[in-house]
Write a protein that holds these residues in place. Structure first.
Motif, PDB file in Angstrom:
ATOM      1  N   PHE A 166       9.954   3.583   4.235  1.00 42.63           N
ATOM      2  CA  PHE A 166      10.708   2.917   5.291  1.00 42.63           C
ATOM      3  C   PHE A 166       9.866   2.615   6.528  1.00 42.63           C
ATOM      4  N   LEU A 167       8.673   3.204   6.655  1.00 40.88           N
ATOM      5  CA  LEU A 167       7.854   2.985   7.842  1.00 40.88           C
ATOM      6  C   LEU A 167       7.605   1.502   8.135  1.00 40.88           C
ATOM      7  N   GLN A 180       5.314   4.536  16.031  1.00 46.26           N
ATOM      8  CA  GLN A 180       5.066   5.072  14.693  1.00 46.26           C
ATOM      9  C   GLN A 180       3.844   4.366  14.117  1.00 46.26           C
ATOM     10  N   PRO A 181       3.177   4.959  13.126  1.00 48.31           N
ATOM     11  CA  PRO A 181       1.856   4.459  12.696  1.00 48.31           C
ATOM     12  C   PRO A 181       1.833   3.081  12.068  1.00 48.31           C
ATOM     13  N   ALA A 221       0.829  -1.199   0.000  1.00 50.84           N
ATOM     14  CA  ALA A 221       0.000   0.000   0.000  1.00 50.84           C
ATOM     15  C   ALA A 221       0.868   1.255   0.000  1.00 50.84           C
ATOM     16  N   GLY A 222       1.948   1.231   0.769  1.00 50.93           N
ATOM     17  CA  GLY A 222       2.833   2.384   0.827  1.00 50.93           C
ATOM     18  C   GLY A 222       3.577   2.623  -0.474  1.00 50.93           C
ATOM     19  N   PHE A 223       3.991   1.548  -1.143  1.00 52.60           N
ATOM     20  CA  PHE A 223       4.694   1.682  -2.416  1.00 52.60           C
ATOM     21  C   PHE A 223       3.850   2.437  -3.427  1.00 52.60           C
ATOM     22  N   ILE A 268      -0.942   7.993   3.622  1.00 53.01           N
ATOM     23  CA  ILE A 268       0.258   8.047   2.794  1.00 53.01           C
ATOM     24  C   ILE A 268       0.026   8.910   1.552  1.00 53.01           C
ATOM     25  N   CYS A 269      -1.167   8.810   0.978  1.00 47.96           N
ATOM     26  CA  CYS A 269      -1.477   9.624  -0.210  1.00 47.96           C
ATOM     27  C   CYS A 269      -1.358  11.110   0.099  1.00 47.96           C
ATOM     28  N   TRP A 270      -1.939  11.554   1.200  1.00 48.55           N
ATOM     29  CA  TRP A 270      -1.913  12.981   1.510  1.00 48.55           C
ATOM     30  C   TRP A 270      -0.513  13.437   1.901  1.00 48.55           C
TER      31      TRP A 270
END
Length: 263
Positions: A188-189, A213-214, A78-80, A162-164
């Motif tokens: 890296f999260l 961290q989230p 999802a982060g990628f 992550i999008c925002w």
């Protein structure tokens, strides 16, 4: 001469209509140029296969390692994809597309909405593909329907956050390459979390980072929901982290967008 259009239609109905048009525009771009989506999908799958088949036998987590690692890979995937949202906006800004939109009677916020919502939709599809590959290599979720709905909700909140954040980087950058490099830091999260190994196996200084961290509560919530385990306070922490950071990032991104497009 100002390029702004004073005849822009206003009201919720126009905002929704304009946003749907912009969402459709971005989805067509994804369909025509799927290379970025394919890369962002393949990398997490390769990571999952690497951890499961190369490192999985050496990592003890109290259950089958594939069941442990898949939630982390889902968040990584999802982060990628979500981290590239800002690069699309930067491309629109530097090529003059946004200036063209400003001459049209559209709601200005629909430009941002189009990028974010289309990214959310494509990310959810890619997440489903990652889960499909995980099932083929032994992932055995125990969630009921409500558990899956809750897990998808947590994943969606993380994607939006992550999008925002990526949109902020996209608005600050002057080039697409610059926006991509800024957004790379977000990736890296999940690595500094409980996604691949339990936090209690980490050195103390890394454990402090991982537990505050989230990505960790998001991954723990998705892991518990998909495997039918007690969720504890992880779901609440995940929602608080994602909503808190997401709302702040939304405010900053919209302010930056107004300032940058007012020139």
């Amino acid at each position: 001469m100002s390029t702004s259009n004073p005849a822009v239609a206003s009201g919720p109905r126009w905002a929704i209509s304009d946003s749907l048009i912009m969402i459709g525009r971005k989805l067509r771009h994804v369909r025509r140029t799927p290379d970025e989506l394919i890369v962002s999908l393949l990398l997490p799958i390769i990571m999952m296969l690497l951890f499961v088949f190369v490192f999985g036998g050496a990592i003890e987590v109290g259950r089958e390692y594939v069941d442990y690692v898949v939630p982390g890979v889902i968040i990584l995937a999802a982060g990628f994809s979500a981290s590239s949202t800002g690069t699309g906006l930067t491309g629109d800004l530097v090529t003059g597309v946004v200036d063209r939109f400003r001459t049209m009677p559209i709601t200005r916020s629909s430009v941002l909405t189009g990028h974010v919502v289309s990214s959310l939709l494509t990310n959810l599809v890619s997440t489903g593909l990652v889960v499909g590959v995980a099932l083929l290599i032994g992932f055995r979720p125990q969630a009921d329907v409500l558990g899956w709905i809750a897990a998808v909700g947590v994943i969606a909140l993380y994607i939006l956050m992550i999008c925002w954040l990526s949109m902020i980087f996209g608005l600050l950058a002057k080039t697409v390459q610059g926006a991509s490099q800024f957004s790379f830091a977000i990736l890296f999260l999940p690595y500094l979390s409980s996604g691949f190994v339990p936090t209690d196996s980490m050195p103390s200084f890394l454990r402090v980072i991982a537990e505050n961290q989230p990505a960790t509560p998001v991954i723990e919530a998705v892991r518990a929901l998909t495997l039918g385990l007690p969720v504890g306070d992880n779901a609440l922490l995940a929602v608080v982290w994602c909503l808190g950071i997401g709302l702040v990032a939304f405010g900053i991104a919209t302010t930056l967008f107004v300032r940058r497009t007012a020139r």
